[in-house]
Design a protein around this motif. Structure first.
Motif, mmCIF file in Angstrom:
data_model
loop_
_atom_site.group_PDB
_atom_site.id
_atom_site.type_symbol
_atom_site.label_atom_id
_atom_site.label_comp_id
_atom_site.label_asym_id
_atom_site.label_seq_id
_atom_site.Cartn_x
_atom_site.Cartn_y
_atom_site.Cartn_z
ATOM 1 N N ASP A 113 0.826 -1.210 0.000
ATOM 2 C CA ASP A 113 0.000 0.000 0.000
ATOM 3 C C ASP A 113 0.867 1.270 0.000
ATOM 4 N N PHE A 114 1.903 1.232 0.841
ATOM 5 C CA PHE A 114 2.832 2.366 0.904
ATOM 6 C C PHE A 114 3.496 2.574 -0.463
ATOM 7 N N ALA B 201 2.268 6.639 -7.105
ATOM 8 C CA ALA B 201 1.373 7.686 -7.612
ATOM 9 C C ALA B 201 2.052 9.059 -7.603
ATOM 10 N N LEU B 202 3.064 9.185 -6.766
ATOM 11 C CA LEU B 202 3.739 10.494 -6.654
ATOM 12 C C LEU B 202 4.994 10.610 -7.511
ATOM 13 N N LEU B 203 5.282 9.543 -8.309
ATOM 14 C CA LEU B 203 6.520 9.564 -9.117
ATOM 15 C C LEU B 203 6.503 10.736 -10.086
ATOM 16 N N PRO B 204 7.532 11.572 -10.093
ATOM 17 C CA PRO B 204 7.572 12.672 -11.065
ATOM 18 C C PRO B 204 7.689 12.143 -12.483
ATOM 19 N N GLU B 205 7.335 12.979 -13.416
ATOM 20 C CA GLU B 205 7.562 12.632 -14.826
ATOM 21 C C GLU B 205 9.039 12.800 -15.144
ATOM 22 N N ALA C 211 5.490 13.806 2.817
ATOM 23 C CA ALA C 211 4.363 14.701 3.114
ATOM 24 C C ALA C 211 3.030 13.952 3.024
ATOM 25 N N GLU C 212 2.951 13.058 2.056
ATOM 26 C CA GLU C 212 1.697 12.334 1.822
ATOM 27 C C GLU C 212 1.453 11.239 2.866
ATOM 28 N N THR C 213 2.526 10.495 3.233
ATOM 29 C CA THR C 213 2.332 9.315 4.085
ATOM 30 C C THR C 213 2.727 9.557 5.531
ATOM 31 N N GLY C 214 3.504 10.586 5.794
ATOM 32 C CA GLY C 214 4.006 10.818 7.150
ATOM 33 C C GLY C 214 5.199 9.951 7.502
ATOM 34 N N ALA C 215 5.609 9.037 6.588
ATOM 35 C CA ALA C 215 6.775 8.190 6.881
ATOM 36 C C ALA C 215 8.043 9.013 6.785
ATOM 37 N N ARG D 114 8.604 -1.833 -10.474
ATOM 38 C CA ARG D 114 9.102 -2.432 -9.216
ATOM 39 C C ARG D 114 8.245 -1.976 -8.027
ATOM 40 N N LEU D 115 7.763 -0.750 -8.072
ATOM 41 C CA LEU D 115 6.914 -0.288 -6.978
ATOM 42 C C LEU D 115 5.576 -1.056 -6.964
#
Ligand code: GLU
Length: 446
Positions: free
Chosen positions: A371-372, A378-382, A399-403, A440-441
């Motif tokens: 899930d992480f 989803a946040l991978l830059p172009e 910022a998105e996950t707090g990790a 891979r993600l």
């Protein structure tokens, strides 16, 4: 110093070990630094134990270290020169025939030892009359030939050990030629050194006594005595001597083990010297560090673990241009950016293959939190990507996950590389590229 002529004189009865490399390099580097010449002399007078295969192996091992001789000679092809020297020594009364068998000599030796006398050859053969010699010959005995030593102290200024001397009164007259007409090492070495104009004989300190004897032979033959230097010997880490026959720390073994020749050369030359042991990038640079007069006089320990460390340090500092041919032959030439990204993680050059697979091949990602990883994906830059992409991306994931910290980076590293350690991901990320990273993600092999 006028240009030196040096030689390295192994017998082709085994592969070279690291101690032989020390001798070869000390000679070669001396010649290199002073614009001199380096001769490879194959001491193959022992026809039973010498083989062509070992001779080829020696040439190959030296070439691997970067040593290409100016000339190569083989003693087995130079017997006529030794025969001439023998005739001269006989004519001047310095070489005399002896008829004792090995058993007789051994009995005499034991008797001397039992009486507390040094086991020195008693020169009994010198006292034989012509008739006695004729009778022995008639019995079918063939003589071996001994050099008549002058019982005096021989002195020389050793390049390593300084003023040196050996009292030849305590030595047996050395046998130069055997019954069957073959030569032991002592005379051919002298004859060749004179014939080839050797100016410096640099060899292990196990030859100190030979040097005194050989100086007497050189003087008898009317030759110019070269400079002699006897370097300390290498032992294994546990203090044992090295043996060519046992294949101890052979250069071939070290090469097959994936070590860099300059790591081996650096340790072989610098251990037991006044210089700190460190990886040196080239033979020319190493040549500048050799100072025979400041070598230690004690045996030096060669530690394989130290060699690995040196190898790693050498690779970490190796410029791309130097590494390139090796990368090409390993099928892992990813250009300077790839090399700079991974070299700091290498112990051996072959380790690069693993990182090349991570960058350009297929790996199976390690997924601990799907899930992480999906949120990170989803946040991978172009693209285009560069060295700053990693930071931009992981800041967004944080910022998105707090990790943060390890909880942020480790799952990403494991997914992207399949491993939990390795080079900076900031450098790897653009090399892996967006398509593979995205796959891979998602936990796919890519
Ligand atoms: N063949 C001899 C050895 O390997 C050579 C010694 C010398 O350098 O004279 O020990």
């Amino acid at each position: 110093m006028s240009a030196p002529v040096v030689r390295f004189a192994p017998s082709p009865t085994g592969r070279l070990h690291i101690g032989n490399a020390r001798t070869a390099l000390l000679n070669f580097l001396l010649a290199r630094r002073e614009g001199g010449r380096f001769i490879l002399r194959l001491d193959d007078t022992d026809l039973v134990r010498s083989t062509q295969e070992f001779a080829d192996g020696i040439v190959e091992d030296l070439a691997w270290l970067g040593i290409v001789p100016d000339i190569t000679v083989r003693q087995s092809e130079r017997t006529a020169l030794y025969d001439t020297a023998v005739e001269r020594l006989i004519a001047m009364g310095r070489l005399y025939p002896c008829y004792e068998t090995a058993e007789e000599l051994e009995r005499r030796r034991k008797r001397q030892l039992a009486r507390g006398l040094p086991p020195v050859y008693d020169r009994a053969a010198l006292k034989l009359t012509a008739e006695e010699r004729a009778r022995l010959e008639a019995e079918g005995r063939r003589p071996h030939w001994r050099f008549l030593l002058e019982h005096r102290v021989v002195r020389w200024h050793d390049l390593v050990r300084g003023d040196s001397h050996v009292d030849c009164a305590s030595l047996s007259d050395p046998v130069l030629r055997r019954e069957d007409g073959t030569y032991l090492y002592t005379l051919p070495s002298v004859v060749d050194d004179l014939d080839l104009g050797i100016t410096h004989v640099v060899r292990g300190e196990d030859h100190v006594t030979n040097t005194a004897v050989q100086i007497q032979i050189i003087e008898a033959l009317g030759g110019a005595v070269p400079a002699f230097g006897h370097h300390n010997l290498l032992t294994t880490a546990s203090g044992e001597g090295l043996s060519k026959r046992l294949g101890h720390l052979s250069l071939k073994g070290l090469r097959d083990g994936g070590l860099e020749p300059m790591a081996v050369a650096s340790l072989a030359v610098l251990v037991g010297s006044a210089e700190a042991v460190r990886p040196v990038a080239s033979l020319d640079e190493l040549a500048g560090l050799v100072d025979l007069g400041r070598l230690s006089h004690a045996p030096a320990k060669f530690d394989e673990a130290e060699l690995e460390g040196l190898n790693a340090r050498l690779l970490h500092a190796m410029p791309y241009e130097t590494a390139k041919p090796r990368l090409v032959s390993l099928g892992a030439d990813g250009g300077p950016a790839f090399w700079d990204a991974v070299r700091g993680n290498l112990v051996r050059m072959a380790d690069v293959a693993m990182w090349w697979t991570v960058v350009a091949g297929e790996i199976t990602p390690v997924v601990t939190d799907a899930d992480f990883l999906a949120r990170a994906r989803a946040l991978l830059p172009e693209e285009p990507w560069d060295g700053s992409t990693w930071k931009r991306w992981t800041d967004a994931v944080k910022a998105e996950t707090g990790a943060k910290g390890r909880a942020l980076f480790m799952p990403l590293r494991q997914a992207l590389t399949g491993l939990d350690h390795g080079p900076e991901l900031a450098a790897l990320l653009p090399l892996i590229g967006r398509a593979k990273v995205a796959a891979r993600l998602e936990g796919r092999t890519a």
